[in-house]
Scaffold this motif. Sequence first.
Motif, short mmCIF file in Angstrom:
data_model
loop_
_atom_site.label_atom_id
_atom_site.label_comp_id
_atom_site.label_asym_id
_atom_site.label_seq_id
_atom_site.Cartn_x
_atom_site.Cartn_y
_atom_site.Cartn_z
N ASN A 1 20.95 42.43 51.09
CA ASN A 1 21.63 41.40 50.30
C ASN A 1 22.75 40.78 51.15
O ASN A 1 23.89 40.72 50.76
N MET B 1 28.52 47.16 46.15
CA MET B 1 28.36 46.03 45.23
C MET B 1 27.92 46.46 43.82
O MET B 1 27.57 45.62 43.00
N ASN B 2 27.96 47.77 43.54
CA ASN B 2 27.50 48.26 42.24
C ASN B 2 26.14 47.64 41.91
O ASN B 2 25.97 46.92 40.92
N ALA B 3 25.18 47.94 42.76
CA ALA B 3 23.84 47.36 42.63
C ALA B 3 23.20 47.73 41.31
O ALA B 3 23.41 48.83 40.77
N GLU C 1 22.85 50.01 36.32
CA GLU C 1 23.72 49.88 37.49
C GLU C 1 24.01 51.26 38.05
O GLU C 1 24.05 52.25 37.30
N TYR D 1 30.92 44.42 37.35
CA TYR D 1 29.68 43.72 37.68
C TYR D 1 29.67 43.30 39.16
O TYR D 1 30.52 42.52 39.59
N ARG D 2 28.72 43.86 39.91
CA ARG D 2 28.53 43.61 41.35
C ARG D 2 29.80 43.81 42.16
O ARG D 2 30.07 43.10 43.12
N HIS D 3 30.57 44.81 41.77
CA HIS D 3 31.84 45.05 42.44
C HIS D 3 32.21 46.53 42.39
O HIS D 3 31.93 47.23 41.41
N SER E 1 18.57 38.47 45.16
CA SER E 1 19.22 37.55 44.22
C SER E 1 20.44 36.91 44.90
O SER E 1 21.32 37.61 45.39
N LYS F 1 25.51 35.66 41.58
CA LYS F 1 25.85 36.49 40.42
C LYS F 1 25.48 35.73 39.15
O LYS F 1 25.44 34.51 39.14
N GLU G 1 26.15 36.27 45.14
CA GLU G 1 26.06 37.73 45.11
C GLU G 1 25.83 38.23 46.53
O GLU G 1 26.31 39.29 46.92
N ARG H 1 26.24 38.67 50.41
CA ARG H 1 27.41 38.74 51.28
C ARG H 1 27.13 37.93 52.55
O ARG H 1 26.06 38.11 53.17
#
Length: 300
Positions: free
Chosen positions: A67, A134-136, A142, A171-173, A222, A225, A292, A294
């Motif tokens: 990602n 990223m808390n996939a 999650e 979320y994603r963090h 993806s 976000k 989302e 990086r």
Amino acid sequence: MSIKEFKQHFPKLILKENEPLSLYTYTKTGGPADVVAFPKTTEEVKDVVGWVKKESLPLTVLGNASNLIVKDGGIRGVVMILTEMKQIKIDKKKIIVQSGARLIDTSYAAYEAELTGLEFACGIPGSIGGAVYMNAGAYDGEVSEVIESVTVLTLDGEIKTLDNHELEFSYRHSRIQEIQDIVLEVVFQLKKGHTVEIKERMDELTFLRESKQPLEYPSCGSVFKRPAGYFTGKLIQEAGLQGKIWGGAQISMKHAGFIVNINHATATDYIELIQHIQEVILEKDGVKLVPEVRIIGEDQ
């Protein structure tokens, strides 16, 4: 810094000089790194971090690079890729996993041990370290829901363990994004399940993923976000952008939330297409799409 000097300090470490990062990213794009190191142990990671700090060199840590977009100018200094650290151990209802192991492989190890809780991850190709970063997640799950603790190495060379609460997941963090500690190992706390039920759920999610995602092309997964109250793919479709080609990159015809590499795309193609999507959606719908994926490295 020379590769010869690096090898003198770390004779057993796998090192590559002026290595194209396109060989490792899932988009198949990205310029060269000055030096890429592939440590196999915590001790090697710690030694490299200490030496890089002593020499005042830039350090970038990568996992599976799924990602991620590395710019066409590449990355200066040392890039440390942790995919050689991939041990997975089962301890009753816990799974202890090194940060370079793939989340997919961990979910299948859980299935084989009759442990439930990681079925949602059976299609996520990223590394364990990246998953923590990223808390996939996928399909309403999650990693934050099943992580007990994470062992990290600070940039000052200290090894410490953070519990779930200390990681400040959202979320994603995770907090790792701010403190930049290097994830070494993760402990997942799962539950005893039934093999048949676990496999049925994994098969169901695999079918959904294969039928909806453009797995036949290189991509960064993806791209954006999910904005509150909207579906990214639907916004892109309704803006008439699905299928748009930018250089060698294309907004996937199969899922508008993905950008695929259809013809030797560059990182610049990806980044410019991402910016174009953001501009169009902001103007049309007033929605700010936040990547989302990086994006790191230097412009060419």
